[in-house]
Design a protein around this motif. Structure first.
Motif, PDB file in Angstrom:
ATOM      1  N   ASP A  52     -13.974   8.061  28.001  1.00  0.00           N
ATOM      2  CA  ASP A  52     -14.467   9.361  28.447  1.00  0.00           C
ATOM      3  C   ASP A  52     -14.631  10.294  27.257  1.00  0.00           C
ATOM      4  O   ASP A  52     -13.784  10.313  26.360  1.00  0.00           O
ATOM      5  N   TYR A  53     -15.701  11.064  27.262  1.00  0.00           N
ATOM      6  CA  TYR A  53     -15.946  12.031  26.204  1.00  0.00           C
ATOM      7  C   TYR A  53     -16.754  13.185  26.773  1.00  0.00           C
ATOM      8  O   TYR A  53     -17.345  13.072  27.836  1.00  0.00           O
ATOM      9  N   LYS A  54     -16.748  14.262  26.022  1.00  0.00           N
ATOM     10  CA  LYS A  54     -17.539  15.442  26.393  1.00  0.00           C
ATOM     11  C   LYS A  54     -18.351  15.845  25.167  1.00  0.00           C
ATOM     12  O   LYS A  54     -17.844  15.854  24.056  1.00  0.00           O
ATOM     13  N   ILE A  55     -19.611  16.153  25.365  1.00  0.00           N
ATOM     14  CA  ILE A  55     -20.515  16.541  24.277  1.00  0.00           C
ATOM     15  C   ILE A  55     -20.531  18.062  24.127  1.00  0.00           C
ATOM     16  O   ILE A  55     -20.552  18.790  25.116  1.00  0.00           O
ATOM     17  N   HIS A  56     -20.529  18.513  22.878  1.00  0.00           N
ATOM     18  CA  HIS A  56     -20.686  19.934  22.560  1.00  0.00           C
ATOM     19  C   HIS A  56     -21.839  20.047  21.566  1.00  0.00           C
ATOM     20  O   HIS A  56     -21.778  19.462  20.481  1.00  0.00           O
ATOM     21  N   GLU A  57     -22.885  20.779  21.952  1.00  0.00           N
ATOM     22  CA  GLU A  57     -24.025  20.993  21.056  1.00  0.00           C
ATOM     23  C   GLU A  57     -24.006  22.420  20.525  1.00  0.00           C
ATOM     24  O   GLU A  57     -23.586  23.343  21.217  1.00  0.00           O
ATOM     25  N   TYR A  58     -24.455  22.581  19.284  1.00  0.00           N
ATOM     26  CA  TYR A  58     -24.540  23.903  18.674  1.00  0.00           C
ATOM     27  C   TYR A  58     -25.664  23.892  17.650  1.00  0.00           C
ATOM     28  O   TYR A  58     -26.132  22.831  17.239  1.00  0.00           O
ATOM     29  N   LYS A  59     -26.095  25.066  17.256  1.00  0.00           N
ATOM     30  CA  LYS A  59     -27.157  25.168  16.261  1.00  0.00           C
ATOM     31  C   LYS A  59     -26.532  25.019  14.876  1.00  0.00           C
ATOM     32  O   LYS A  59     -25.735  25.846  14.455  1.00  0.00           O
ATOM     33  N   TRP A  60     -26.886  23.958  14.176  1.00  0.00           N
ATOM     34  CA  TRP A  60     -26.309  23.651  12.870  1.00  0.00           C
ATOM     35  C   TRP A  60     -27.071  24.354  11.759  1.00  0.00           C
ATOM     36  O   TRP A  60     -28.288  24.506  11.822  1.00  0.00           O
ATOM     37  N   ASN A  61     -26.340  24.784  10.734  1.00  0.00           N
ATOM     38  CA  ASN A  61     -26.966  25.236   9.496  1.00  0.00           C
ATOM     39  C   ASN A  61     -26.028  24.867   8.344  1.00  0.00           C
ATOM     40  O   ASN A  61     -24.912  24.419   8.573  1.00  0.00           O
ATOM     41  N   GLU A  62     -26.471  25.047   7.114  1.00  0.00           N
ATOM     42  CA  GLU A  62     -25.706  24.628   5.931  1.00  0.00           C
ATOM     43  C   GLU A  62     -24.308  25.224   5.867  1.00  0.00           C
ATOM     44  O   GLU A  62     -23.427  24.638   5.265  1.00  0.00           O
ATOM     45  N   ILE A  63     -24.123  26.383   6.473  1.00  0.00           N
ATOM     46  CA  ILE A  63     -22.801  26.994   6.398  1.00  0.00           C
ATOM     47  C   ILE A  63     -22.049  26.939   7.726  1.00  0.00           C
ATOM     48  O   ILE A  63     -21.104  27.696   7.942  1.00  0.00           O
ATOM     49  N   SER A  64     -22.426  26.000   8.605  1.00  0.00           N
ATOM     50  CA  SER A  64     -21.690  25.835   9.854  1.00  0.00           C
ATOM     51  C   SER A  64     -20.242  25.504   9.520  1.00  0.00           C
ATOM     52  O   SER A  64     -19.967  24.648   8.704  1.00  0.00           O
ATOM     53  N   GLU A  65     -19.350  26.228  10.145  1.00  0.00           N
ATOM     54  CA  GLU A  65     -17.934  25.987   9.907  1.00  0.00           C
ATOM     55  C   GLU A  65     -17.231  25.950  11.253  1.00  0.00           C
ATOM     56  O   GLU A  65     -17.770  26.393  12.269  1.00  0.00           O
ATOM     57  N   ALA A  66     -16.018  25.437  11.244  1.00  0.00           N
ATOM     58  CA  ALA A  66     -15.280  25.219  12.487  1.00  0.00           C
ATOM     59  C   ALA A  66     -15.163  26.464  13.351  1.00  0.00           C
ATOM     60  O   ALA A  66     -15.333  26.400  14.566  1.00  0.00           O
ATOM     61  N   LYS A  67     -14.888  27.613  12.731  1.00  0.00           N
ATOM     62  CA  LYS A  67     -14.714  28.849  13.492  1.00  0.00           C
ATOM     63  C   LYS A  67     -15.989  29.198  14.257  1.00  0.00           C
ATOM     64  O   LYS A  67     -15.952  29.532  15.439  1.00  0.00           O
ATOM     65  N   LYS A  68     -17.143  29.081  13.586  1.00  0.00           N
ATOM     66  CA  LYS A  68     -18.427  29.377  14.216  1.00  0.00           C
ATOM     67  C   LYS A  68     -18.733  28.349  15.316  1.00  0.00           C
ATOM     68  O   LYS A  68     -19.168  28.696  16.405  1.00  0.00           O
ATOM     69  N   SER A 120     -17.212  14.983  14.945  1.00  0.00           N
ATOM     70  CA  SER A 120     -18.668  14.853  14.912  1.00  0.00           C
ATOM     71  C   SER A 120     -19.114  13.681  15.781  1.00  0.00           C
ATOM     72  O   SER A 120     -18.472  12.631  15.813  1.00  0.00           O
ATOM     73  N   ALA A 121     -20.240  13.876  16.442  1.00  0.00           N
ATOM     74  CA  ALA A 121     -20.815  12.818  17.269  1.00  0.00           C
ATOM     75  C   ALA A 121     -21.798  11.962  16.473  1.00  0.00           C
ATOM     76  O   ALA A 121     -22.432  11.071  17.023  1.00  0.00           O
ATOM     77  N   GLY A 122     -21.922  12.250  15.177  1.00  0.00           N
ATOM     78  CA  GLY A 122     -22.818  11.440  14.349  1.00  0.00           C
ATOM     79  C   GLY A 122     -24.162  12.082  14.073  1.00  0.00           C
ATOM     80  O   GLY A 122     -25.075  11.436  13.577  1.00  0.00           O
ATOM     81  N   ARG A 123     -24.268  13.354  14.403  1.00  0.00           N
ATOM     82  CA  ARG A 123     -25.493  14.104  14.129  1.00  0.00           C
ATOM     83  C   ARG A 123     -25.124  15.565  13.938  1.00  0.00           C
ATOM     84  O   ARG A 123     -24.231  16.075  14.614  1.00  0.00           O
ATOM     85  N   ARG A 124     -25.808  16.224  13.044  1.00  0.00           N
ATOM     86  CA  ARG A 124     -25.571  17.650  12.843  1.00  0.00           C
ATOM     87  C   ARG A 124     -25.850  18.403  14.133  1.00  0.00           C
ATOM     88  O   ARG A 124     -26.849  18.154  14.803  1.00  0.00           O
ATOM     89  N   GLY A 125     -24.932  19.295  14.483  1.00  0.00           N
ATOM     90  CA  GLY A 125     -25.105  20.088  15.694  1.00  0.00           C
ATOM     91  C   GLY A 125     -24.603  19.416  16.955  1.00  0.00           C
ATOM     92  O   GLY A 125     -24.840  19.901  18.055  1.00  0.00           O
ATOM     93  N   LEU A 126     -23.902  18.299  16.805  1.00  0.00           N
ATOM     94  CA  LEU A 126     -23.419  17.558  17.967  1.00  0.00           C
ATOM     95  C   LEU A 126     -21.988  17.106  17.714  1.00  0.00           C
ATOM     96  O   LEU A 126     -21.697  16.474  16.707  1.00  0.00           O
ATOM     97  N   GLN A 127     -21.091  17.492  18.635  1.00  0.00           N
ATOM     98  CA  GLN A 127     -19.673  17.143  18.535  1.00  0.00           C
ATOM     99  C   GLN A 127     -19.255  16.390  19.795  1.00  0.00           C
ATOM    100  O   GLN A 127     -19.826  16.594  20.867  1.00  0.00           O
ATOM    101  N   ILE A 128     -18.224  15.550  19.648  1.00  0.00           N
ATOM    102  CA  ILE A 128     -17.665  14.803  20.778  1.00  0.00           C
ATOM    103  C   ILE A 128     -16.219  15.230  20.955  1.00  0.00           C
ATOM    104  O   ILE A 128     -15.454  15.245  20.000  1.00  0.00           O
ATOM    105  N   GLU A 129     -15.855  15.553  22.193  1.00  0.00           N
ATOM    106  CA  GLU A 129     -14.461  15.817  22.521  1.00  0.00           C
ATOM    107  C   GLU A 129     -13.894  14.579  23.188  1.00  0.00           C
ATOM    108  O   GLU A 129     -14.473  14.047  24.136  1.00  0.00           O
ATOM    109  N   VAL A 130     -12.771  14.097  22.666  1.00  0.00           N
ATOM    110  CA  VAL A 130     -12.211  12.831  23.131  1.00  0.00           C
ATOM    111  C   VAL A 130     -10.682  12.876  23.036  1.00  0.00           C
ATOM    112  O   VAL A 130     -10.121  13.629  22.233  1.00  0.00           O
ATOM    113  N   ASN A 131     -10.017  12.086  23.836  1.00  0.00           N
ATOM    114  CA  ASN A 131      -8.568  11.966  23.765  1.00  0.00           C
ATOM    115  C   ASN A 131      -8.208  11.325  22.421  1.00  0.00           C
ATOM    116  O   ASN A 131      -8.819  10.328  22.026  1.00  0.00           O
ATOM    117  N   PRO A 132      -7.231  11.875  21.672  1.00  0.00           N
ATOM    118  CA  PRO A 132      -6.916  11.336  20.348  1.00  0.00           C
ATOM    119  C   PRO A 132      -6.442   9.883  20.357  1.00  0.00           C
ATOM    120  O   PRO A 132      -6.751   9.122  19.424  1.00  0.00           O
TER     121      PRO A 132
END
Length: 160
Positions: A21-37, A132-144
């Protein structure tokens, strides 16, 4: 307006193949994307966001680590836990050739090869982590623990 279909990455395909099971999180990526943003953009806690770093050990070769986004990798601790005398960061120019992923989109899941992988022990007590889900602007939430299983990783104290 019709939402475009999500283009699956190697990481997503591997999680689905393993019925994780996983959950996708998409965001607008740029060169200075950081965790807080990223955390603000997708509405999750910054503490959940883990970054993937790739290094090279003098005995084992390529090593993959996942550590909290606000932490720094302890190369000496990683060397010790991985059986190396010395560990250095993989030069950025070699990242895609080595892992199949680019900077800003490097996932610990679904790399070209299954490299020795270490996840910060801080993830052990968490319900989920975001990598990271393997692409800029895409994250995966998963059980550790499931991340540990799919990457054949070990928990380790590897941050400063």
């Amino acid at each position: 307006m019709k939402r475009k279909k999500l283009q699956k990455t190697n990481a997503i395909r591997l999680l689905e193949k393993e019925n994780i099971d996983y959950k996708i999180h998409e965001y607008k990526w740029n060169e200075i994307s950081e965790a807080k943003k990223i955390a603000n953009d997708v509405g999750i806690s910054q503490e959940k966001i883990y970054k993937t770093l790739v290094s090279v050990g003098d005995k084992t070769g390529v090593l993959v680590t996942c550590i909290p986004s606000s932490s720094e990798l302890d190369l000496k601790a990683l060397a010790k836990v991985s059986g190396n005398k010395k560990v250095e960061m993989l030069p950025m120019k070699n990242l895609e050739k080595t892992t199949g992923y680019i900077r800003g989109g490097c996932s610990p899941i679904g790399m070209k090869k299954l490299f020795p992988t270490y996840i910060s022990s801080t993830a052990e007590s968490m319900e989920s982590v975001v990598v990271s889900a393997g692409r800029r602007g895409l994250q995966i939430e998963v059980n550790p623990d499931e991340l540990l299983a799919v990457t054949n990783a070990n928990y380790a104290i590897i941050t400063i």
